[in-house]
Design an enzyme around this catalytic site. Structure first.
Site, mmCIF file in Angstrom:
data_model
loop_
_atom_site.group_PDB
_atom_site.id
_atom_site.type_symbol
_atom_site.label_atom_id
_atom_site.label_comp_id
_atom_site.label_asym_id
_atom_site.label_seq_id
_atom_site.Cartn_x
_atom_site.Cartn_y
_atom_site.Cartn_z
ATOM 1 N N CYS A 188 45.257 47.466 34.625
ATOM 2 C CA CYS A 188 44.155 47.950 35.457
ATOM 3 C C CYS A 188 43.718 46.919 36.495
ATOM 4 O O CYS A 188 42.818 47.187 37.291
ATOM 5 C CB CYS A 188 42.976 48.341 34.579
ATOM 6 S SG CYS A 188 43.470 49.457 33.267
ATOM 7 N N SER A 240 34.667 54.856 31.560
ATOM 8 C CA SER A 240 35.063 55.251 32.909
ATOM 9 C C SER A 240 36.035 56.430 32.791
ATOM 10 O O SER A 240 36.689 56.604 31.770
ATOM 11 C CB SER A 240 35.707 54.076 33.636
ATOM 12 O OG SER A 240 36.836 53.608 32.913
ATOM 13 N N LYS A 247 32.586 53.354 36.372
ATOM 14 C CA LYS A 247 31.909 54.409 35.631
ATOM 15 C C LYS A 247 31.605 55.634 36.494
ATOM 16 O O LYS A 247 31.870 56.764 36.090
ATOM 17 C CB LYS A 247 30.603 53.840 35.041
ATOM 18 C CG LYS A 247 29.759 54.834 34.278
ATOM 19 C CD LYS A 247 30.428 55.256 32.992
ATOM 20 C CE LYS A 247 29.854 56.559 32.452
ATOM 21 N NZ LYS A 247 30.391 57.743 33.134
ATOM 22 N N HIS A 273 38.018 55.501 38.143
ATOM 23 C CA HIS A 273 38.892 54.386 37.795
ATOM 24 C C HIS A 273 40.374 54.791 37.842
ATOM 25 O O HIS A 273 41.017 54.930 36.810
ATOM 26 C CB HIS A 273 38.494 53.867 36.404
ATOM 27 C CG HIS A 273 39.235 52.657 35.942
ATOM 28 N ND1 HIS A 273 39.792 51.730 36.804
ATOM 29 C CD2 HIS A 273 39.526 52.212 34.673
ATOM 30 C CE1 HIS A 273 40.387 50.782 36.080
ATOM 31 N NE2 HIS A 273 40.253 51.048 34.804
#
Lengths: 386, 386
Positions: free
Chosen positions: A83, A207, A328, A332
């Site tokens: 990520c 998220s 959030k 994401h």
């Protein structure tokens, strides 16, 4: 090393995108960044993507995206560190411009996560954990972050209220971001009545799964001056890893890769946390934002939850965190997140954040902290208005 | 930019590996490279891997491999450009050292391809093609290279004999490489009696499915001198892409990304093809080696097949190609191949190639050409003995 500036930013509307594929959303963000920068060519391009292979069966994004962007024969590549892939693309582009190898480089990020369905997405994301020692035994990311949350609550007395405050704050900010996936406000009750995913984390602590892309253009400060754009200099870059599996770490209530990456970035920038005006941080789960702010040295260990509850990290607080809405509320798309953070930092430093979320204190120095897996890798960047 | 040298190389025995996983083989190659270089630390590490996600469900290799290598908190990343991922890792490490950002960087490559089985491997590899316009319609890589072979035969009169000569030559070289997957000689008849995969390509025209890893250590020439190792300088680096799908290209009998990447590398090195003594090139299929040698400018268009038939690229020829055995005999763990090519170039330049395949003409300048997909991306590097 040459001085480097960001001169263009572009982002797509985050969400569940049915009418465009991975290549389409990347090109949309890339063209927006090129247009914003006003450059007439690129010397190279690097894109962060966590797992095009598992999400949409497509790797080799350097070739694919240069092709669809109409940049025939461009030196184009893809980088990955789960990520934090977008942050890694930004760092590599920074090094490439700083080195003198290239003058104008695009760093981007993209992920198309919704095509595969829920179980598929869970499997794909789990590829960021230790497959042999965590995933084979059933661990997925909500579970891993829940372990961190329980440990943090036990050690420091962090409460449900504090977790909820992160989500409420970030949705408040995201409600003013036209590119956010969930641009609406929520209350404490919304979070606390939402479905439990992995105790203590409820779905509104997490998220979302998101399709999206973001891109930024980096060049030398000298070229930036000729383009007539605001000069947003990249003054610090730090990159560090940690043991990939939680069980291998000394302490799961802190994020060591974040601390080390931040130290490196501060050292390069000649700054400390006190010199930073605001930050985008990696709130993949509410507990992550709390631990990250402590690991960055912004708050003492165990004090991050209290700080958010007191509003210290709100839009009007002493140190605003995630003015974009964070992962959030903004969403994401894992490979794009690091690049999207840079987009927000640049907008704030230029005074261009939309719909009333522009910081009022005339910020001069912003930071982006982008994290892979359960903190197994972290990129930290510091940007400053010239 | 600072002068950069390769001071250490390491490689695993290529093959179908049952007793070690991806992380194990990478660590084996990495430790061999560190030991060869004699360095006492790394500043960063980057690893090429095409699709750990599709092959073994594992991404986030920067964190995983730094962890298993015992390099806590190292700045470690993974890069990907299909089968040219190892070459990309080498280029990024080169830029990082040249820039002054890091002094000692490891560039590696790894792929664990045999765990998934045949159909899975075909699907995973197809992620390097255009998923929406090639793969959805049934095209896989043997088919795409077969189209190139048919076009090349039709346009230039390239023959079955010429394709076979590539395989025979490379197996001859590979028979002397203790790290090769298939270290044995074959005859023209072996190739021509082997099973047809996609006409005109038979299975002995194809590189195999392989597990393997390779790693090299790059540092500044100044540090290299203190280490007391032979100084093998990186004097040229070129990177280019092409349209990802064959149907989008003007001419499928040439490889434009290879030509452009080679031009860039030659320009940086201040050399032409005439100054190069030997090369490792990307013979994923026999036809690929022929077209690559033409696209590099070594032979005129359509003359590459004749050259190999005449022995011009054999170990004793004027321009030896794939002294390691190439992808055909050495094996092709896709993400590792580009790094493995550098290992062979360095061995030849040091005079350390094993078992009688060391070039007799005291080579001073070597080249590595590493290609992704059906030529959608290419990395070319030129190395010289200082």
């Amino acid at each position: 090393m040459r001085d480097v500036a960001v001169v263009g930013v572009g982002i797509t509307k985050f969400g569940e995108v049915w009418d465009n594929s991975l290549r389409d959303i990347y090109v949309e963000a890339a063209l927006a960044a090129i247009d914003d920068a006003g450059v007439d060519h690129l010397d190279s391009m690097t894109v962060g993507c966590m797992t095009g292979g598992l999400f949409v069966g497509q790797e080799h994004l350097g070739s694919l995206l240069a092709d669809y962007l109409g940049q025939k024969n461009l030196a184009a590549s893809r980088v990955e560190t789960a990520c934090a892939s977008g942050g890694l693309a930004f760092r590599n582009a920074f090094i490439e411009v700083a080195s003198g190898m290239s003058d104008i480089v695009m760093a981007g990020g993209v992920e198309k996560m919704t095509d595969i369905g829920g179980d598929g997405a869970t499997y794909a994301l789990a590829a960021a954990a230790d497959q042999e020692y965590e995933v084979f035994h059933g661990a997925t990311f909500p579970g891993l972050y829940a372990l961190m949350a329980v440990a943090h609550m036990e050690k420091y007395g962090t409460t449900r209220d504090m977790l909820s405050a992160v989500a409420v704050k970030n949705h408040n900010n995201g409600s003013m971001n036209p590119f956010a996936q969930y641009p609406f406000k929520i209350t404490k009750e919304t979070v606390e009545n939402s479905v439990m995913v992995a105790s203590p984390l409820r779905i509104m602590d997490c998220s979302p799964i998101t399709d999206g892309a973001a891109a930024v253009i980096l060049t030398t400060v000298d070229i930036a001056k000729k383009l007539g754009k605001p000069i947003i200099k990249v003054i610090g870059s730090g990159h560090a890893t940690d043991m990939i599996a939680l069980h291998s770490r000394d302490d799961i209530t802190t994020l060591q890769a974040t601390s080390v990456a931040a130290e490196k970035a501060f050292k390069m920038a000649g700054k400390t946390i006190k010199d930073i005006d605001f930050a985008e941080v990696h709130d993949c789960f509410t507990i992550a934002e709390i631990i990250v702010t402590e690991s960055l040295g912004l708050f003492a260990p165990g004090k991050g939850g209290e700080a958010v509850l007191k509003g210290e990290t709100s839009l009007e607080g002493a140190f605003p965190i995630n003015t974009s809405g964070g992962l959030k509320s903004k969403g994401h798309p894992v490979g794009a997140t690091g690049a999207a953070q840079i987009v927000e930092v640049v907008k704030q430093l230029r005074g261009e954040a939309e719909n009333g979320r522009q910081l009022k204190n005339n910020p001069k120095v912003g930071m982006a902290q982008n994290m892979g897996g359960s903190g197994g890798s972290t990129l930290v960047h510091i940007l400053e208005v010239d």
